[in-house]
Design a protein around this motif. Structure first.
Motif, PDB file in Angstrom:
ATOM      1  N   GLU A 375       0.847  -1.192   0.000  1.00  0.00           N
ATOM      2  CA  GLU A 375       0.000   0.000   0.000  1.00  0.00           C
ATOM      3  C   GLU A 375       0.882   1.240   0.000  1.00  0.00           C
ATOM      4  N   ALA A 376       0.398   2.266  -0.662  1.00  0.00           N
ATOM      5  CA  ALA A 376       1.128   3.529  -0.711  1.00  0.00           C
ATOM      6  C   ALA A 376       0.126   4.675  -0.783  1.00  0.00           C
ATOM      7  N   SER A 377       0.630   5.882  -0.547  1.00  0.00           N
ATOM      8  CA  SER A 377      -0.233   7.062  -0.537  1.00  0.00           C
ATOM      9  C   SER A 377      -0.753   7.365  -1.937  1.00  0.00           C
ATOM     10  N   LEU A 378      -1.827   8.128  -1.980  1.00  0.00           N
ATOM     11  CA  LEU A 378      -2.419   8.519  -3.257  1.00  0.00           C
ATOM     12  C   LEU A 378      -1.424   9.320  -4.098  1.00  0.00           C
ATOM     13  N   ARG A 379      -0.572  10.110  -3.453  1.00  0.00           N
ATOM     14  CA  ARG A 379       0.438  10.879  -4.198  1.00  0.00           C
ATOM     15  C   ARG A 379       1.398   9.929  -4.915  1.00  0.00           C
ATOM     16  N   MET A 380       1.881   8.928  -4.224  1.00  0.00           N
ATOM     17  CA  MET A 380       2.767   7.942  -4.830  1.00  0.00           C
ATOM     18  C   MET A 380       2.052   7.197  -5.950  1.00  0.00           C
ATOM     19  N   ALA A 381       0.806   6.800  -5.689  1.00  0.00           N
ATOM     20  CA  ALA A 381       0.047   6.015  -6.666  1.00  0.00           C
ATOM     21  C   ALA A 381      -0.159   6.790  -7.963  1.00  0.00           C
ATOM     22  N   ARG A 382      -0.508   8.059  -7.854  1.00  0.00           N
ATOM     23  CA  ARG A 382      -0.763   8.859  -9.053  1.00  0.00           C
ATOM     24  C   ARG A 382       0.516   9.159  -9.828  1.00  0.00           C
ATOM     25  N   GLU A 383       1.644   9.186  -9.140  1.00  0.00           N
ATOM     26  CA  GLU A 383       2.905   9.402  -9.847  1.00  0.00           C
ATOM     27  C   GLU A 383       3.247   8.191 -10.708  1.00  0.00           C
ATOM     28  N   ILE A 384       2.878   7.007 -10.229  1.00  0.00           N
ATOM     29  CA  ILE A 384       3.132   5.775 -10.982  1.00  0.00           C
ATOM     30  C   ILE A 384       2.083   5.561 -12.066  1.00  0.00           C
TER      31      ILE A 384
END
Length: 451
Positions: A375-384
């Motif tokens: 699991e990761a933060s939404l910021r990390m997820a959107r960068e990927i």
């Protein structure tokens, strides 16, 4: 001539032929009765019972309604066309629109239907064993990836980005947390095995490829390596950095204002989530004033008010990460709370997330369930993956590698500083052989402006 006549007159009459003929005649008539009359059917069934056989007799004949339908050209139902259907045996696959399949959550559901001759309906109705559904859940527990080649299956650029791992992985040990993770998953399956709607899906059960403990022989730097998917968390709040949040979030009963990573509040701007929580407290107080409120409901409201009041006090004292703006990862709560395992990540430890050839610096910012990883933060997820949302994961395959440097957290904890985080991650990665040629850590931009 006279002698011959006299001798014939003295021969006695032979009754054996007559008796044999009469016997054959009676047997033939009895056989016709057995074959052609209801009485014969009863006799046949009686003989079957005496011989120990219990074969059901079904007379195949189309009724008057079926004949009329044929004459009218209407299509017969299966039962009308064949009043004695053969019961299917063995493995059946439910139709795609059946409810049981929709509840199976990726389980390869197999249904076995078996029917056998029983007693009278009035007898079978009272027998619990006459109408039984049996369900068995079988799961194969996965083994962890341990070799260079196995790790490269899901992360083909791992050795290219972190060449020092080529020397460390052959000496790596499988983390006890890998076995504990799948033990927790199995325990959860066992507790929910009777509720298909609540059971872990196959996708969520197999969410971790490996967890390894690595150590550099040169520097002694320890490393926690995990390969998994990436789900999204969207929690957190901080009035000092984000004084306003959407009304839908402020008044949400699901959004969590907190993260495990926190620091003492430095500004005077109140946390925007406080207003929503105070509204919920006031609503609970008003409901308690109603004399019609039951005891159970009243007890629940008081417990909820206590939780909300504790949360408001926490938001007035501390600030938290904000998943939409801060890059962080989530580690199971039983791992981050452990102080015995020198390889176990703790809150605030620096980390690097590898997807493809891009290495993203981050920290361990929150604690998650003990039966789930990746699991990761939404910021990390959107960068990927720009299509990621709180309800749509950026990576569904087990192609994300999480590298955590245990016991690297700063004390005391402070508000996010992305440039500092990147510099610390670069220092730590140099302790395990550095980055590959031409590889640089991702640079995060600050989407928030502090007051």
């Amino acid at each position: 001539m006279s002698r011959n006549r006299k001798r014939s007159a003295n021969v006695p009459f032979d009754y054996r032929g007559l008796i044999l003929g009469l016997g054959l005649l009676v047997t033939g008539v009895f056989g016709l009765l057995v074959l052609l009359t209801p009485l014969g059917g009863k006799v046949k069934n009686g003989l079957g019972e005496l011989l120990g056989k219990r074969t059901a007799r079904v007379e195949k004949k189309k009724g008057r309604e079926a004949s009329e339908k044929v004459q009218l050209g209407e299509q017969l139902s299966p039962l009308e066309a064949d009043p004695d259907p053969q019961f299917p045996r063995g493995t059946l696959r439910p139709l795609s629109d059946t409810n049981i399949r929709s509840l199976s959550k990726g389980i390869n559901l197999k249904v076995v239907f078996d029917a056998e001759q029983g007693e009278l309906a009035s007898v079978e109705r009272d027998d619990d064993d006459s109408y039984v559904a049996e369900y068995s859940l079988k799961v194969r527990m996965p083994r962890p990836a341990t070799s260079l080649s196995e790790l490269a299956l899901t992360s083909p650029h791992l050795m290219e980005v972190f060449p020092g791992l080529r020397e460390m992985i052959p000496r790596a040990k499988v983390s006890a947390w890998y076995r504990q993770l799948y033990a927790n998953k199995a325990a959860r399956l066992k507790s929910d095995v009777g509720r298909l709607s609540a059971i872990l899906s196959r996708h969520n059960f197999y969410d971790c490829e490996t967890i390894l403990n690595l150590r550099s022989e040169v520097t002694g730097q320890r490393l926690f390596l995990m390969q998994a998917e990436m789900d999204v968390v969207s929690d957190g709040s901080d009035g000092d950095r984000l004084p306003q949040m959407p009304e839908a979030i402020v008044n949400s009963t699901n959004y969590q204002p907190f993260t495990s990573y926190r620091w003492r509040k430095t500004g005077s701007t109140p946390n925007p989530m406080i207003a929503g929580w105070e509204n919920r407290i006031n609503n609970a107080k008003k409901e308690l004033e109603d004399p019609a409120v039951g005891q159970d409901r009243a007890a629940w409201l008081r417990s909820r008010m206590k939780m909300l009041e504790t949360g408001v006090a926490d938001m007035k004292f501390a600030s938290f990460l904000i998943a939409e703006y801060d890059p962080f990862i989530v580690i199971p709560v039983n791992v981050v709370k452990d102080r015995r395992d020198p390889y176990a990540p703790n809150i605030g430890d620096f980390a690097i997330v590898l997807h493809g050839r891009v290495a993203y610096p981050a920290i361990v910012g929150d604690a998650g369930p003990t039966y789930k990883v990746g699991e990761a933060s939404l910021r990390m997820a959107r960068e990927i993956n720009t299509n990621a949302t709180p309800y749509s994961r950026p990576v569904s395959d087990l192609t994300v590698t999480y590298l955590v440097f245990p016991r690297s957290a700063d004390d005391p904890k402070k508000a996010p500083n992305y440039e500092y985080w990147r510099a610390r991650c670069e220092e730590l990665v140099n302790q395990i052989g550095g980055l590959g040629e031409g590889v640089e850590l991702h640079q995060w931009s600050n989407l928030l402006t502090a007051d």
